[in-house]
Design a protein around this motif. Structure first.
Motif, PDB file in Angstrom:
ATOM      1  N   MET A   1     -19.540 -21.205  -6.949  1.00 39.81           N
ATOM      2  CA  MET A   1     -20.655 -22.122  -6.777  1.00 39.81           C
ATOM      3  C   MET A   1     -20.920 -22.407  -5.301  1.00 39.81           C
ATOM      4  O   MET A   1     -22.074 -22.482  -4.869  1.00 39.81           O
ATOM      5  N   HIS A   2     -19.862 -22.561  -4.514  1.00 38.46           N
ATOM      6  CA  HIS A   2     -20.059 -22.796  -3.089  1.00 38.46           C
ATOM      7  C   HIS A   2     -20.539 -21.529  -2.373  1.00 38.46           C
ATOM      8  O   HIS A   2     -21.258 -21.610  -1.374  1.00 38.46           O
ATOM      9  N   LEU A   3     -20.159 -20.370  -2.895  1.00 37.17           N
ATOM     10  CA  LEU A   3     -20.653 -19.117  -2.333  1.00 37.17           C
ATOM     11  C   LEU A   3     -22.159 -19.005  -2.537  1.00 37.17           C
ATOM     12  O   LEU A   3     -22.904 -18.659  -1.606  1.00 37.17           O
ATOM     13  N   VAL A   4     -22.631 -19.333  -3.730  1.00 37.09           N
ATOM     14  CA  VAL A   4     -24.069 -19.306  -4.003  1.00 37.09           C
ATOM     15  C   VAL A   4     -24.781 -20.341  -3.137  1.00 37.09           C
ATOM     16  O   VAL A   4     -25.867 -20.091  -2.605  1.00 37.09           O
ATOM     17  N   GLY A   5     -24.158 -21.535  -2.988  1.00 38.26           N
ATOM     18  CA  GLY A   5     -24.749 -22.555  -2.135  1.00 38.26           C
ATOM     19  C   GLY A   5     -24.866 -22.091  -0.696  1.00 38.26           C
ATOM     20  O   GLY A   5     -25.907 -22.293  -0.039  1.00 38.26           O
ATOM     21  N   ALA A   6     -23.804 -21.452  -0.178  1.00 37.48           N
ATOM     22  CA  ALA A   6     -23.828 -20.956   1.196  1.00 37.48           C
ATOM     23  C   ALA A   6     -24.874 -19.855   1.374  1.00 37.48           C
ATOM     24  O   ALA A   6     -25.608 -19.835   2.372  1.00 37.48           O
ATOM     25  N   LEU A   7     -24.950 -18.942   0.420  1.00 34.19           N
ATOM     26  CA  LEU A   7     -25.956 -17.881   0.485  1.00 34.19           C
ATOM     27  C   LEU A   7     -27.366 -18.463   0.463  1.00 34.19           C
ATOM     28  O   LEU A   7     -28.268 -17.976   1.157  1.00 34.19           O
ATOM     29  N   SER A   8     -27.563 -19.524  -0.319  1.00 32.46           N
ATOM     30  CA  SER A   8     -28.877 -20.171  -0.383  1.00 32.46           C
ATOM     31  C   SER A   8     -29.235 -20.813   0.952  1.00 32.46           C
ATOM     32  O   SER A   8     -30.380 -20.713   1.418  1.00 32.46           O
ATOM     33  N   LEU A   9     -28.256 -21.480   1.569  1.00 32.21           N
ATOM     34  CA  LEU A   9     -28.488 -22.102   2.883  1.00 32.21           C
ATOM     35  C   LEU A   9     -28.831 -21.052   3.940  1.00 32.21           C
ATOM     36  O   LEU A   9     -29.801 -21.201   4.704  1.00 32.21           O
ATOM     37  N   VAL A  10     -28.026 -20.003   3.987  1.00 32.02           N
ATOM     38  CA  VAL A  10     -28.235 -18.944   4.976  1.00 32.02           C
ATOM     39  C   VAL A  10     -29.589 -18.271   4.753  1.00 32.02           C
ATOM     40  O   VAL A  10     -30.335 -18.013   5.710  1.00 32.02           O
ATOM     41  N   SER A  11     -29.930 -18.008   3.512  1.00 31.57           N
ATOM     42  CA  SER A  11     -31.211 -17.379   3.198  1.00 31.57           C
ATOM     43  C   SER A  11     -32.375 -18.278   3.596  1.00 31.57           C
ATOM     44  O   SER A  11     -33.389 -17.806   4.124  1.00 31.57           O
ATOM     45  N   LEU A  12     -32.226 -19.584   3.334  1.00 30.93           N
ATOM     46  CA  LEU A  12     -33.284 -20.531   3.682  1.00 30.93           C
ATOM     47  C   LEU A  12     -33.556 -20.513   5.180  1.00 30.93           C
ATOM     48  O   LEU A  12     -34.714 -20.384   5.616  1.00 30.93           O
ATOM     49  N   VAL A  13     -32.504 -20.632   5.975  1.00 34.55           N
ATOM     50  CA  VAL A  13     -32.676 -20.666   7.427  1.00 34.55           C
ATOM     51  C   VAL A  13     -33.279 -19.358   7.941  1.00 34.55           C
ATOM     52  O   VAL A  13     -34.199 -19.363   8.773  1.00 34.55           O
TER      53      VAL A  13
END
Length: 238
Positions: free
Chosen positions: A158-170
């Motif tokens: 879940m934190h991996l998906v969250g991190a990927l979402s943050l990185v993708s957003l930026v």
């Protein structure tokens, strides 16, 4: 765009959003080639960045409870820096160069994947993060490098998906800002993104639900399936 292509584009948009919400990344795997084929490489890559940026706001909200800000900050900063540089190069680059860059980007990811990164994960993550941003800014997609950079943080599913979402957003917001300033994105493109908001909401909900159900082992399989998908695109372009 020809009217008969609209249903194909909207199906691709929905599929890209659902995959991105399930795995945390992978939307560009579907969206970039679809829009590049229908709108031309530069316009398609730019619109894909705008749509993915908007969708990533929805993803970040959906995974707001599992966003590893502290661990993800170095990767986010390096991705943003690399993306800004790559996006600036994209503006002045001939369209053929951009098309070649997409293929070379996947080639680089393929070579990186053949290396034994387990011993050098902490060292390799910043390098991969910057490279993923630069590749994304120049060619519109950085999935393999971004996936490897974030996975090196050793996070649970879940934190991996969250991190990927943050990185993708930026990364996608950075590209969108640069290309809007360069007039590659216009008001009409933003209207298209607005029209896709219902698709973002439904696809993100379904993708998150799927992620919850598959568990850690299932997610690992999904992650590497997306990675293989990028490699498949590389081979198809040879």
């Amino acid at each position: 765009m020809e009217p008969y292509l609209l249903p194909v584009v909207f199906v691709a948009v929905f599929a890209a959003f659902a995959l991105s919400a399930s795995a945390g990344f992978g939307g560009s795997l579907i969206l970039v080639p679809t829009l590049a084929l229908t709108l031309g490489t530069k316009n398609g890559v730019a619109l894909a960045a705008l749509l993915l940026a908007a969708n990533n706001f929805v993803k970040v909200f959906a995974y707001r409870r599992t966003l590893p800000f502290r661990k993800a900050v170095p990767v986010v900063v390096l991705v943003a820096a690399g993306t800004f540089l790559g996006a600036k190069l994209f503006v002045s680059a001939p369209e053929r160069w951009v098309t070649i860059a997409v293929i070379l980007g996947f080639g680089l990811a393929f070579l990186v994947e053949t290396l034994d990164l387990n011993r050098f994960r902490r060292i390799g993550s910043p390098v991969l993060a910057f490279a993923s941003g630069a590749t994304s800014g120049f060619s519109g997609t950085s999935g393999p490098l971004k996936g490897l950079a974030v996975r090196a943080l050793d996070l649970d599913r879940m934190h991996l998906v969250g991190a990927l979402s943050l990185v993708s957003l930026v990364g996608d917001v950075t590209k969108t800002a640069v290309w809007t300033d360069a007039a590659l994105l216009t008001g009409g493109d933003y209207l298209v993104a607005l029209a896709c908001v219902p698709l973002m909401l439904v696809a993100t909900f379904l993708g998150r639900r799927f992620n919850y159900k598959i568990g850690e082992r299932g997610y690992t399989g999904l992650f590497w399936t997306v990675m293989l998908g990028y490699t498949g695109r590389l081979l198809a372009g040879l």
